[in-house]
Enzyme design. Structure first.
Site, PDB file in Angstrom:
ATOM      1  N   LYS A 152      35.009 -21.400 -69.865  1.00 37.54           N
ATOM      2  CA  LYS A 152      35.237 -22.615 -70.640  1.00 37.54           C
ATOM      3  C   LYS A 152      34.772 -23.800 -69.809  1.00 37.54           C
ATOM      4  CE  LYS A 152      38.763 -25.279 -73.098  1.00 37.54           C
ATOM      5  NZ  LYS A 152      40.201 -25.366 -73.450  1.00 37.54           N
ATOM      6  N   LYS A 176      32.943 -20.786 -74.083  1.00 38.37           N
ATOM      7  CA  LYS A 176      33.162 -22.014 -74.845  1.00 38.37           C
ATOM      8  C   LYS A 176      32.642 -23.195 -74.048  1.00 38.37           C
ATOM      9  CE  LYS A 176      36.874 -24.767 -76.967  1.00 38.37           C
ATOM     10  NZ  LYS A 176      38.329 -24.900 -77.199  1.00 38.37           N
ATOM     11  N   TYR A 191      34.651 -23.388 -87.410  1.00 38.13           N
ATOM     12  CA  TYR A 191      35.309 -24.102 -88.493  1.00 38.13           C
ATOM     13  C   TYR A 191      34.625 -23.828 -89.830  1.00 38.13           C
ATOM     14  CZ  TYR A 191      37.325 -26.343 -84.445  1.00 38.13           C
ATOM     15  OH  TYR A 191      37.964 -26.558 -83.247  1.00 38.13           O
TER      16      TYR A 191
END
Length: 336
Positions: free
Chosen positions: A208, A260, A325
């Site tokens: 990340k 990510k 999303y």
């Protein structure tokens, strides 16, 4: 016939290798497609807001909302009906404190949201939850702070263990530790096993990176952050470090690992996929979503093909699972 004439005849015959033959029709292209994109490979991140009596739109993420508990349940039912691979919950509490107490409270909004969704969909949809303190701390960091205002790694791990037990008690299927604390997976795995929750899986946010593309997410969770997270999130200049972090997490008991953001780190995603023997996820984050939505709103790109091309690029780079999303919309677009 002269040698020159023979050469002219060979040129007239054209190339022997013609890759376009396999692109001639949609059916042929489908036959030889190297990468698939299916609803079961997609996970929908969702936000549930404490005290909300109606969904709250997120201005920087058109089409995404902070859910009420009721609208969260409805979103989970839709995700299950669409055949998505999972739903990932983030909580937005009304009050915050330095320790992030709402994260470990059984009556806190994230734990209530987990219980609501599990009661609604059962085993029809894997229920996942973010395991981090940034939504719950008044300083906005992913851990507790020491006297000098620095994130205290080991003190934070103690809270993560509490948080894991609380989420397991709420019925979660998969916890997603995202704080990038050293040793977090080992501590969380031990906490789950010690609480009799050995069936709860760990999806570790392993690679990340500190990124400029998180901006809209901070609106989505009403972040209180001042400053940055560069002392614990990874430096974008380092690819090998991402692989090292993933290998450490696997050794500590991670069932899955994550990269990510996705799009700016597709090279790291490929390296991680080649290095580990567990499923690899990638998070198509808020800023990546917002850029496509903004360009489409301006008429600069064709929105729906751009969505599918973005998700396919993440799959092609090596992701087994994509958090996005667009998960529900993409599932509808992928219907025959």
């Amino acid at each position: 016939m002269s040698a020159d004439a023979g050469s002219r005849d060979d040129r007239a015959a054209g190339p022997v290798v013609r890759p376009r033959r396999l692109r001639r029709t949609a059916a042929l292209r489908e036959l030889v497609a190297e990468t698939s994109l299916r609803p079961a490979q997609l996970v929908l991140p969702v936000f549930v807001r404490e005290g909300a009596d109606a969904p709250v739109p997120i201005s920087s993420m058109p089409g995404v909302v902070q859910h009420t508990r009721d609208s969260l349940r409805a979103a989970a039912v839709e995700a299950a009906e669409l055949g998505l691979g999972g739903i990932m919950l983030f909580g937005v509490p009304e009050t915050k404190d330095a320790r992030g107490s709402g994260a470990v409270d059984p009556g806190g909004i994230l734990n209530l949201g987990i219980a609501d969704v599990v009661a609604e969909v059962g085993d029809a949809l894997p229920v996942m939850s973010d395991l981090c303190l940034d939504e719950f701390t008044d300083h906005g960091h992913c851990g507790v702070l020491d006297a000098a205002g620095r994130v205290d790694n080991d003190a934070t791990l103690e809270v993560y263990a509490e948080m894991a037990r609380a989420q397991a008690a709420a019925g979660v299927d998969v916890v997603g530790p995202s704080g990038m604390m050293d040793g977090q997976v080992a501590v969380i795995r031990a906490a789950l096993d010690g609480a009799g929750a050995s069936d709860v899986a760990v999806l570790a946010y392993s690679a990340k990176y500190a990124s400029a593309f998180y901006g809209p997410f901070r609106e989505a969770v009403d972040s209180s952050l001042v400053g940055d997270r560069r002392t614990y999130q990874q430096d974008g200049r380092n690819g090998l470090e991402g692989v090292r972090e993933a290998l450490l997490d696997v050794a500590e008991g991670a069932d899955m690992v994550m990269v990510k953001p996705a799009l700016a780190y597709l090279d790291v995603l490929r390296r991680v996929r080649d290095a580990v023997d567990v499923p690899v996820a990638a998070y198509n984050i808020s800023g990546e979503y917002a850029m496509v939505e903004a360009a489409a709103a301006k008429g600069w790109i064709d929105r729906e093909p751009a969505i599918l091309e973005t998700l396919m690029s993440i799959r092609r780079a090596g992701a087994d699972v994509v958090l996005t999303y667009w998960a529900a919309e993409a599932a509808r677009l992928l219907r025959p």
